[in-house]
Design a protein around this motif. Structure first.
Motif, mmCIF file in Angstrom:
data_model
loop_
_atom_site.group_PDB
_atom_site.id
_atom_site.type_symbol
_atom_site.label_atom_id
_atom_site.label_comp_id
_atom_site.label_asym_id
_atom_site.label_seq_id
_atom_site.Cartn_x
_atom_site.Cartn_y
_atom_site.Cartn_z
ATOM 1 N N LEU A 169 0.922 -1.471 0.267
ATOM 2 C CA LEU A 169 0.212 -0.024 -0.026
ATOM 3 C C LEU A 169 0.616 0.938 -0.245
ATOM 4 O O LEU A 169 0.307 2.735 0.316
ATOM 5 N N ALA A 170 2.132 0.468 -0.110
ATOM 6 C CA ALA A 170 2.459 1.657 -0.426
ATOM 7 C C ALA A 170 2.382 3.604 -1.680
ATOM 8 O O ALA A 170 1.968 2.901 -2.390
ATOM 9 N N TYR A 171 2.402 4.312 -0.975
ATOM 10 C CA TYR A 171 2.345 5.664 -2.051
ATOM 11 C C TYR A 171 3.471 6.619 -1.900
ATOM 12 O O TYR A 171 4.083 6.473 -1.434
ATOM 13 N N ASN A 172 3.250 6.792 -3.397
ATOM 14 C CA ASN A 172 4.327 8.579 -3.337
ATOM 15 C C ASN A 172 3.559 9.962 -3.236
ATOM 16 O O ASN A 172 2.740 9.987 -2.985
ATOM 17 N N PRO A 173 4.682 10.490 -2.624
ATOM 18 C CA PRO A 173 4.053 11.936 -2.255
ATOM 19 C C PRO A 173 3.297 12.931 -3.457
ATOM 20 O O PRO A 173 4.104 12.122 -4.260
ATOM 21 N N TYR A 174 3.294 14.089 -2.920
ATOM 22 C CA TYR A 174 2.339 14.790 -4.166
ATOM 23 C C TYR A 174 3.774 15.080 -4.513
ATOM 24 O O TYR A 174 3.298 15.114 -6.046
ATOM 25 N N CYS A 175 4.518 15.381 -3.813
ATOM 26 C CA CYS A 175 6.223 15.904 -4.892
ATOM 27 C C CYS A 175 6.120 15.165 -6.044
ATOM 28 O O CYS A 175 7.656 15.377 -6.601
ATOM 29 N N ALA A 176 6.282 13.135 -6.426
ATOM 30 C CA ALA A 176 6.478 12.905 -7.145
ATOM 31 C C ALA A 176 6.208 12.987 -7.910
ATOM 32 O O ALA A 176 6.590 12.757 -9.435
ATOM 33 N N TYR A 177 4.540 13.674 -7.735
ATOM 34 C CA TYR A 177 4.190 14.119 -8.643
ATOM 35 C C TYR A 177 4.314 16.028 -9.498
ATOM 36 O O TYR A 177 3.669 16.095 -11.024
ATOM 37 N N ASN A 178 4.362 16.349 -8.578
ATOM 38 C CA ASN A 178 4.244 17.408 -8.969
ATOM 39 C C ASN A 178 5.527 18.607 -7.400
ATOM 40 O O ASN A 178 4.889 18.868 -6.807
ATOM 41 N N PRO A 179 6.573 19.146 -8.565
ATOM 42 C CA PRO A 179 7.569 19.359 -7.242
ATOM 43 C C PRO A 179 6.537 20.657 -6.237
ATOM 44 O O PRO A 179 7.487 21.422 -5.918
ATOM 45 N N ASP A 180 6.001 21.521 -7.255
ATOM 46 C CA ASP A 180 4.982 22.532 -6.707
ATOM 47 C C ASP A 180 4.437 22.628 -5.186
ATOM 48 O O ASP A 180 4.604 22.571 -4.217
ATOM 49 N N PHE A 181 4.340 21.421 -5.074
ATOM 50 C CA PHE A 181 4.003 20.799 -3.567
ATOM 51 C C PHE A 181 5.178 20.473 -2.640
ATOM 52 O O PHE A 181 6.286 19.577 -3.036
ATOM 53 N N ALA A 182 4.994 20.569 -1.735
ATOM 54 C CA ALA A 182 5.996 20.780 -0.098
ATOM 55 C C ALA A 182 5.869 18.897 0.646
ATOM 56 O O ALA A 182 4.699 18.562 0.774
ATOM 57 N N CYS A 183 6.416 18.241 0.447
ATOM 58 C CA CYS A 183 6.346 16.897 1.330
ATOM 59 C C CYS A 183 7.144 16.384 2.708
ATOM 60 O O CYS A 183 8.834 16.600 2.495
ATOM 61 N N PRO A 184 6.936 15.839 3.539
ATOM 62 C CA PRO A 184 8.010 15.363 4.133
ATOM 63 C C PRO A 184 9.007 14.092 3.908
ATOM 64 O O PRO A 184 8.476 13.518 2.976
ATOM 65 N N ILE A 185 9.906 14.906 4.094
ATOM 66 C CA ILE A 185 11.023 13.867 3.927
ATOM 67 C C ILE A 185 11.546 12.515 4.766
ATOM 68 O O ILE A 185 11.488 13.079 5.538
ATOM 69 N N PRO A 186 11.845 11.443 4.785
ATOM 70 C CA PRO A 186 11.537 10.427 5.947
ATOM 71 C C PRO A 186 12.966 10.794 6.297
ATOM 72 O O PRO A 186 13.667 10.932 6.499
#
Length: 204
Positions: A169-186
Motif C-alpha cells: 500500500l506504499a504510495y508516492n508523496p504529492y511532490c513525486a508528481y508535482n515539485p510545487d508541493f512540499a512533502c515530508p522527507i523520511p
C-alpha cells in the motif's frame, strides 16, 4: 454412551470449530489481492480526477495509469511496537526547506529480507485517533524504481504491542508528481538498506 449422544457431541465440536475458524481465519489470498487492487484503483481515480490531485490539468490529460510492483504478500509484515518512553516533538524537513512537526511515538520492528528492520512511527500533532501513524520511508529502490524522496504509508496499530505494515500500500508523496508541493522527507531512522519491491513505483 448412546449413539445419539455421540452424534450430538460431534455436532457440537464441528460447530465450535466453525466458530473458532470464523474468528481466527485470515482473509484468503484472492480477497487480499482484490483489496489491494481496489485501493490502487481508488488512488488512480483520485490522482486522475479529484480537484485536490497534485497533477496539473495538462498532466491529467496525459495521465493513464499509476505504476506498481506486483502484489506480494511477503511485504505485509506484523511488526512489534516498541514505545518511546520520553516522546518528543520532531521537526521533519519538507522538500521546500520548511519543517513540519510530528510526535515521535514508537518504533516498529519487523523481520524482512532475512534481517531485523526498525522504522520510526510518527504521529501528526492534531491526530485525534492515537492508534493512527504516519510512516515515511526510503529504501534501496529509492531514486531508481521508486521516487527518490521516499514513499509513505498510513498505518494503524491493531494490537496492544503490534502493528501491521503493508508495503503493498506504499504510495508516492504529492511532490513525486508535482515539485510545487512540499512533502515530508523520511527521517534518517527510516532509510532502509533493503529493497522494498512493493507498492507504488516512480511516476514518469
Amino acid at each position: 454412551m448412546k449413539t445419539s449422544q455421540i452424534l450430538l457431541i460431534v455436532v457440537a465440536l464441528v460447530v465450535l470449530a466453525a466458530v473458532a475458524y470464523t474468528f481466527t481465519a485470515t482473509e484468503s489470498p484472492e480477497d487480499y489481492i482484490e483489496k489491494i487492487e481496489k485501493e490502487r484503483e481508488r488512488q488512480f481515480k483520485f490522482i486522475r480526477f479529484n480537484i485536490e490531485s497534485p497533477l496539473t490539468e495538462e498532466q491529467k490529460r496525459n495521465f493513464t495509469k499509476l505504476t506498481f510492483f506486483d502484489i506480494d504478500p511477503q511485504y505485509k509484515v506484523k511488526a512489534r511496537v516498541i514505545p518511546i518512553e520520553n516522546k518528543k516533538v520532531r521537526e521533519i524537513p519538507l522538500t521546500d526547506g520548511s519543517k513540519q512537526r510530528y510526535i515521535e511515538h514508537a518504533y516498529a520492528e519487523f523481520e524482512l529480507e532475512g534481517k531485523t528492520n526498525k522504522l520510526l512511527l510518527l504521529q501528526a500533532m492534531d491526530e485525534a485517533d492515537k492508534r493512527n501513524f504516519f510512516l515515511a520511508f526510503a529504501d534501496a529502490t529509492s531514486a531508481g524504481e521508486t521516487y527518490g524522496g521516499g514513499r509513505y504509508l498510513n498505518v494503524r496499530q491493531d494490537g496492544k504491542n503490534s502493528i501491521t505494515i503493508d508495503f503493498n500500500l506504499a504510495y508516492n508523496p504529492y511532490c513525486a508528481y508535482n515539485p510545487d508541493f512540499a512533502c515530508p522527507i523520511p527521517p534518517k531512522e527510516n532509510i532502509l538498506d533493503i529493497p522494498i519491491l512493493a507498492g507504488e513505483k516512480n511516476y514518469k
